[in-house]
Scaffold this motif. Structure first.
Motif, PDB file in Angstrom:
ATOM      1  N   SER A 147       0.834  -1.204   0.000  1.00 19.14           N
ATOM      2  CA  SER A 147       0.000   0.000   0.000  1.00 19.14           C
ATOM      3  C   SER A 147       0.868   1.253   0.000  1.00 19.14           C
ATOM      4  O   SER A 147       0.613   2.218  -0.738  1.00 19.14           O
ATOM      5  CB  SER A 147      -0.931  -0.007   1.213  1.00 19.14           C
ATOM      6  OG  SER A 147      -1.689   1.183   1.270  1.00 19.14           O
ATOM      7  N   THR A 148       1.922   1.240   0.835  1.00 15.74           N
ATOM      8  CA  THR A 148       2.869   2.358   0.848  1.00 15.74           C
ATOM      9  C   THR A 148       3.536   2.510  -0.508  1.00 15.74           C
ATOM     10  O   THR A 148       3.648   3.613  -1.057  1.00 15.74           O
ATOM     11  CB  THR A 148       3.931   2.138   1.940  1.00 15.74           C
ATOM     12  OG1 THR A 148       3.297   2.023   3.212  1.00 15.74           O
ATOM     13  CG2 THR A 148       4.920   3.287   1.966  1.00 15.74           C
ATOM     14  N   TRP A 149       3.976   1.388  -1.058  1.00 16.40           N
ATOM     15  CA  TRP A 149       4.648   1.406  -2.360  1.00 16.40           C
ATOM     16  C   TRP A 149       3.732   1.978  -3.438  1.00 16.40           C
ATOM     17  O   TRP A 149       4.153   2.841  -4.229  1.00 16.40           O
ATOM     18  CB  TRP A 149       5.069  -0.017  -2.708  1.00 16.40           C
ATOM     19  CG  TRP A 149       5.656  -0.194  -4.082  1.00 16.40           C
ATOM     20  CD1 TRP A 149       5.017  -0.658  -5.190  1.00 16.40           C
ATOM     21  CD2 TRP A 149       7.004   0.079  -4.469  1.00 16.40           C
ATOM     22  NE1 TRP A 149       5.886  -0.702  -6.256  1.00 16.40           N
ATOM     23  CE2 TRP A 149       7.112  -0.255  -5.838  1.00 16.40           C
ATOM     24  CE3 TRP A 149       8.128   0.556  -3.804  1.00 16.40           C
ATOM     25  CZ2 TRP A 149       8.309  -0.112  -6.558  1.00 16.40           C
ATOM     26  CZ3 TRP A 149       9.310   0.700  -4.508  1.00 16.40           C
ATOM     27  CH2 TRP A 149       9.405   0.377  -5.868  1.00 16.40           C
ATOM     28  N   ASN A 150       2.513   1.518  -3.483  1.00 12.61           N
ATOM     29  CA  ASN A 150       1.593   1.956  -4.531  1.00 12.61           C
ATOM     30  C   ASN A 150       1.282   3.448  -4.437  1.00 12.61           C
ATOM     31  O   ASN A 150       1.019   4.096  -5.461  1.00 12.61           O
ATOM     32  CB  ASN A 150       0.305   1.134  -4.489  1.00 12.61           C
ATOM     33  CG  ASN A 150       0.528  -0.310  -4.907  1.00 12.61           C
ATOM     34  OD1 ASN A 150       1.426  -0.603  -5.697  1.00 12.61           O
ATOM     35  ND2 ASN A 150      -0.281  -1.221  -4.373  1.00 12.61           N
ATOM     36  N   ARG A 151       1.296   4.001  -3.224  1.00 10.44           N
ATOM     37  CA  ARG A 151       1.122   5.449  -3.081  1.00 10.44           C
ATOM     38  C   ARG A 151       2.347   6.191  -3.600  1.00 10.44           C
ATOM     39  O   ARG A 151       2.232   7.187  -4.314  1.00 10.44           O
ATOM     40  CB  ARG A 151       0.892   5.824  -1.606  1.00 10.44           C
ATOM     41  CG  ARG A 151      -0.455   5.460  -1.041  1.00 10.44           C
ATOM     42  CD  ARG A 151      -0.726   6.247   0.250  1.00 10.44           C
ATOM     43  NE  ARG A 151       0.418   6.266   1.167  1.00 10.44           N
ATOM     44  CZ  ARG A 151       0.645   5.342   2.099  1.00 10.44           C
ATOM     45  NH1 ARG A 151      -0.181   4.306   2.208  1.00 10.44           N
ATOM     46  NH2 ARG A 151       1.677   5.445   2.907  1.00 10.44           N
ATOM     47  N   ILE A 152       3.521   5.694  -3.254  1.00 10.62           N
ATOM     48  CA  ILE A 152       4.752   6.418  -3.567  1.00 10.62           C
ATOM     49  C   ILE A 152       5.057   6.423  -5.059  1.00 10.62           C
ATOM     50  O   ILE A 152       5.614   7.392  -5.594  1.00 10.62           O
ATOM     51  CB  ILE A 152       5.916   5.831  -2.744  1.00 10.62           C
ATOM     52  CG1 ILE A 152       5.777   6.278  -1.287  1.00 10.62           C
ATOM     53  CG2 ILE A 152       7.276   6.256  -3.308  1.00 10.62           C
ATOM     54  CD1 ILE A 152       6.782   5.683  -0.359  1.00 10.62           C
ATOM     55  N   VAL A 153       4.707   5.364  -5.755  1.00 12.73           N
ATOM     56  CA  VAL A 153       5.068   5.289  -7.176  1.00 12.73           C
ATOM     57  C   VAL A 153       4.130   6.111  -8.057  1.00 12.73           C
ATOM     58  O   VAL A 153       4.370   6.238  -9.266  1.00 12.73           O
ATOM     59  CB  VAL A 153       5.094   3.828  -7.682  1.00 12.73           C
ATOM     60  CG1 VAL A 153       6.089   3.005  -6.884  1.00 12.73           C
ATOM     61  CG2 VAL A 153       3.708   3.185  -7.654  1.00 12.73           C
ATOM     62  N   GLN A 154       3.094   6.694  -7.482  1.00 12.24           N
ATOM     63  CA  GLN A 154       2.197   7.545  -8.252  1.00 12.24           C
ATOM     64  C   GLN A 154       2.740   8.971  -8.328  1.00 12.24           C
ATOM     65  O   GLN A 154       3.200   9.525  -7.336  1.00 12.24           O
ATOM     66  CB  GLN A 154       0.801   7.556  -7.619  1.00 12.24           C
ATOM     67  CG  GLN A 154       0.135   6.195  -7.531  1.00 12.24           C
ATOM     68  CD  GLN A 154      -0.054   5.544  -8.893  1.00 12.24           C
ATOM     69  OE1 GLN A 154      -0.492   6.193  -9.857  1.00 12.24           O
ATOM     70  NE2 GLN A 154       0.287   4.258  -8.977  1.00 12.24           N
ATOM     71  N   GLY A 155       2.670   9.564  -9.524  1.00 14.26           N
ATOM     72  CA  GLY A 155       3.043  10.967  -9.677  1.00 14.26           C
ATOM     73  C   GLY A 155       4.505  11.252  -9.425  1.00 14.26           C
ATOM     74  O   GLY A 155       4.861  12.282  -8.836  1.00 14.26           O
ATOM     75  N   LEU A 156       5.376  10.359  -9.867  1.00 13.63           N
ATOM     76  CA  LEU A 156       6.815  10.559  -9.668  1.00 13.63           C
ATOM     77  C   LEU A 156       7.329  11.714 -10.521  1.00 13.63           C
ATOM     78  O   LEU A 156       6.826  11.953 -11.626  1.00 13.63           O
ATOM     79  CB  LEU A 156       7.572   9.286 -10.037  1.00 13.63           C
ATOM     80  CG  LEU A 156       7.393   8.077  -9.125  1.00 13.63           C
ATOM     81  CD1 LEU A 156       7.999   6.843  -9.784  1.00 13.63           C
ATOM     82  CD2 LEU A 156       8.048   8.332  -7.771  1.00 13.63           C
ATOM     83  N   PRO A 157       8.348  12.416 -10.054  1.00 10.94           N
ATOM     84  CA  PRO A 157       9.003  13.404 -10.915  1.00 10.94           C
ATOM     85  C   PRO A 157       9.645  12.702 -12.106  1.00 10.94           C
ATOM     86  O   PRO A 157       9.927  11.497 -12.056  1.00 10.94           O
ATOM     87  CB  PRO A 157      10.079  14.011  -9.992  1.00 10.94           C
ATOM     88  CG  PRO A 157       9.686  13.641  -8.606  1.00 10.94           C
ATOM     89  CD  PRO A 157       8.946  12.349  -8.713  1.00 10.94           C
ATOM     90  N   PRO A 158       9.891  13.416 -13.195  1.00 13.16           N
ATOM     91  CA  PRO A 158      10.572  12.793 -14.338  1.00 13.16           C
ATOM     92  C   PRO A 158      11.988  12.382 -13.967  1.00 13.16           C
ATOM     93  O   PRO A 158      12.577  12.911 -13.019  1.00 13.16           O
ATOM     94  CB  PRO A 158      10.572  13.900 -15.402  1.00 13.16           C
ATOM     95  CG  PRO A 158      10.448  15.179 -14.624  1.00 13.16           C
ATOM     96  CD  PRO A 158       9.606  14.841 -13.425  1.00 13.16           C
ATOM     97  N   ARG A 159      12.520  11.418 -14.716  1.00 11.34           N
ATOM     98  CA  ARG A 159      13.913  10.982 -14.561  1.00 11.34           C
ATOM     99  C   ARG A 159      14.203  10.498 -13.132  1.00 11.34           C
ATOM    100  O   ARG A 159      15.259  10.779 -12.564  1.00 11.34           O
ATOM    101  CB  ARG A 159      14.907  12.092 -14.929  1.00 11.34           C
ATOM    102  CG  ARG A 159      14.886  12.521 -16.372  1.00 11.34           C
ATOM    103  CD  ARG A 159      15.988  13.534 -16.678  1.00 11.34           C
ATOM    104  NE  ARG A 159      17.294  12.918 -16.652  1.00 11.34           N
ATOM    105  CZ  ARG A 159      18.199  13.108 -15.705  1.00 11.34           C
ATOM    106  NH1 ARG A 159      17.940  13.907 -14.680  1.00 11.34           N
ATOM    107  NH2 ARG A 159      19.377  12.514 -15.753  1.00 11.34           N
TER     108      ARG A 159
END
Length: 476
Positions: free
Chosen positions: A430-442
């Motif tokens: 659940s933590t992982w799925n939140r963090i991988v959303q909306g990442l900065p480019p590169r």
């Protein structure tokens, strides 16, 4: 005739690569300038390779867009043995392949693996029509390949060129590519596909590939040419993580054994790592009132030196309390000048005024991250260093503020958003799925396994099954 040395860089996945023209047995060689990028929308890599390397060929090997592995391997073997071009034909590439067959003067194409569309030349299943001389080409060809398809790679190899497969369109990503560029300093270079950028960018990156020190595992870019698996902790402090629970030699042996387990699962080489906490969050304010205890550089130096000799990548982790990250990073400038040393920022332990550890969860503003990354990138650029990892730890949405304001444009750094969630598997995911959303480019992704807090801890296989795949994996 004197040997003509050429180098070629080819890419398919991100659409780019670099090449160097050569003399091949069946053809006349096309003239080549020193460095040139070659790209044409809609034209497959194999056609670009053939145009660059082959002047003529009486036969060619063709395979359908999709075929089984055995047929593909047979086509590659036939191509290499007889030194003729190979083309994988899709409905969208029929025209480009047919045009190239005409240019080459192909009189008959050999089909392997099933039917192909009409290419305007006779097609046969008789592999005997391409019987050729397998003697090596003595013209000194060098080819640097960047994840081109099997047909482009086989075509390049059929020309007599040396090949190395690279996972990204940059000559610095592969130790083998760097080696070939250093060994062939006068070789003309061709970049096939748009991913390598313009000629000026390619020239600059070739210069860096030939002059910058390499990272553990080879090459000068952190990712995607390697994956890092690291022990986390602080020397002499076993309560802070597994790194501090044994001597330096034992720590090296431990992380090498762990990295080897991942190496069997990873499509790219796995490099062992240390993530060393060099400023430790403290419950007491301390002499400066900043709630952080900074280790002496001299205490860390033996770990850094031993890691360099053992091929271990080191990341210096900062827990700055009420001090800012840039101030603490500068304290370790001497260690960050080492090619195999990167930096990690741990916002959980970055306090605002009047906050204290374990009462509030820390955070950092993107502007502070940008000041720190700018300083570190300048350090890399001014001192001719390979790319450094800048690891940003996170498990709470607010810890890095608005992540899209983090400037990830500096090529000198590989930005890693590192998920530090722990607990039972569904909580970690659940933590992982939140963090991988909306990442900065590169940005690349990191993952942490906890020996005690995870119940159960993910195995290497389960860790590698996480999507998207993490590139920096640490153990606490």
């Amino acid at each position: 005739m004197s040997a003509l040395v050429v180098g070629i860089l080819v890419l398919s996945l991100v659409a780019a690569s670099a090449m160097v023209a050569v003399v091949t047995r069946p053809v006349s060689v096309l003239p080549a300038a020193s460095v040139e990028t070659i790209a044409e929308p809609g034209v497959p890599d194999a056609v670009l390779v053939s145009r660059t390397l082959f002047g003529a060929s009486p036969t060619a090997v063709v395979v359908p867009e999709r075929t089984d592995a055995a047929s593909s391997a047979a086509a590659v073997e036939l191509t290499n043995r007889n030194r003729v071009p190979m083309f994988r034909v899709a409905p969208t590439t029929v025209g480009a392949v047919a045009d190239e067959l005409r240019r080459l003067g192909v009189q008959q194409a050999v089909r392997i693996g099933g039917e192909v569309p009409d290419l305007g030349v006779p097609v046969t299943d008789d592999t005997g029509v391409v019987a050729g001389d397998a003697a090596p080409n003595g013209e000194g060809t060098v080819v640097l390949l960047s994840q081109a398809g099997d047909d482009a790679v086989a075509t390049a190899q059929a020309s007599g060129a040396e090949t190395v497969s690279m996972p990204a369109p940059d000559p610095r990503v592969s130790g083998e590519a760097v080696r070939l560029l250093k060994e062939q300093p006068d070789a003309p270079v061709r970049a096939i596909g748009p991913g390598f950028g313009d000629r000026a960018q390619l020239v600059r990156r070739i210069e860096l590939a030939r002059t910058v020190p390499e990272l553990p595992g080879g090459g000068q870019l952190m990712f995607p040419g390697r994956r890092v698996v690291a022990l986390y902790g602080s020397p002499g402090a076993p309560e802070l993580g597994p790194l501090g629970r044994q001597s330096i030699p034992a720590s090296i042996a431990r992380i090498k054994a762990l990295a080897a387990r991942y190496d069997k699962l990873s499509p790219v080489p796995v490099v062992p790592g240390f993530e060393i906490i060099v400023s430790v969050a403290s419950a007491d304010p301390g002499p400066g009132g900043n709630y952080t205890s900074v280790l002496d550089v001299a205490a860390i130096r033996p770990w850094v030196d031993a890691a360099r000799k053992a091929g271990v990548y080191v990341t210096l982790d900062l827990q700055p309390g009420r001090t800012d990250f840039l101030t603490q990073a500068k304290m370790f400038r001497a260690l960050l000048l080492e090619p195999h040393v990167g930096l990690a920022l741990d916002p959980e332990w970055r306090l605002k005024p009047n906050q204290v550890h374990l009462t509030q969860i820390g955070s950092v503003e993107p502007a502070e991250v940008n000041r720190t990354s700018s300083w570190l990138a300048d350090l890399v650029a001014r001192n001719n260093l390979p790319q450094k990892a800048l690891v940003l730890h996170q498990f709470d949405a607010d810890m890095l503020g608005d992540r899209l304001k983090i400037d990830t444009s500096r090529d000198e750094l590989a930005f890693v958003i590192h998920a530090d969630g722990h607990g039972v598997p569904h909580v970690k995911m659940s933590t992982w799925n939140r963090i991988v959303q909306g990442l900065p480019p590169r940005t690349w992704l990191g993952w942490k396994n906890f020996f005690t807090e995870d119940k159960p801890m993910f195995s290497p296989k389960r860790t590698m099954d996480v999507q998207p795949h993490p590139w920096f994996i640490s153990y606490q």
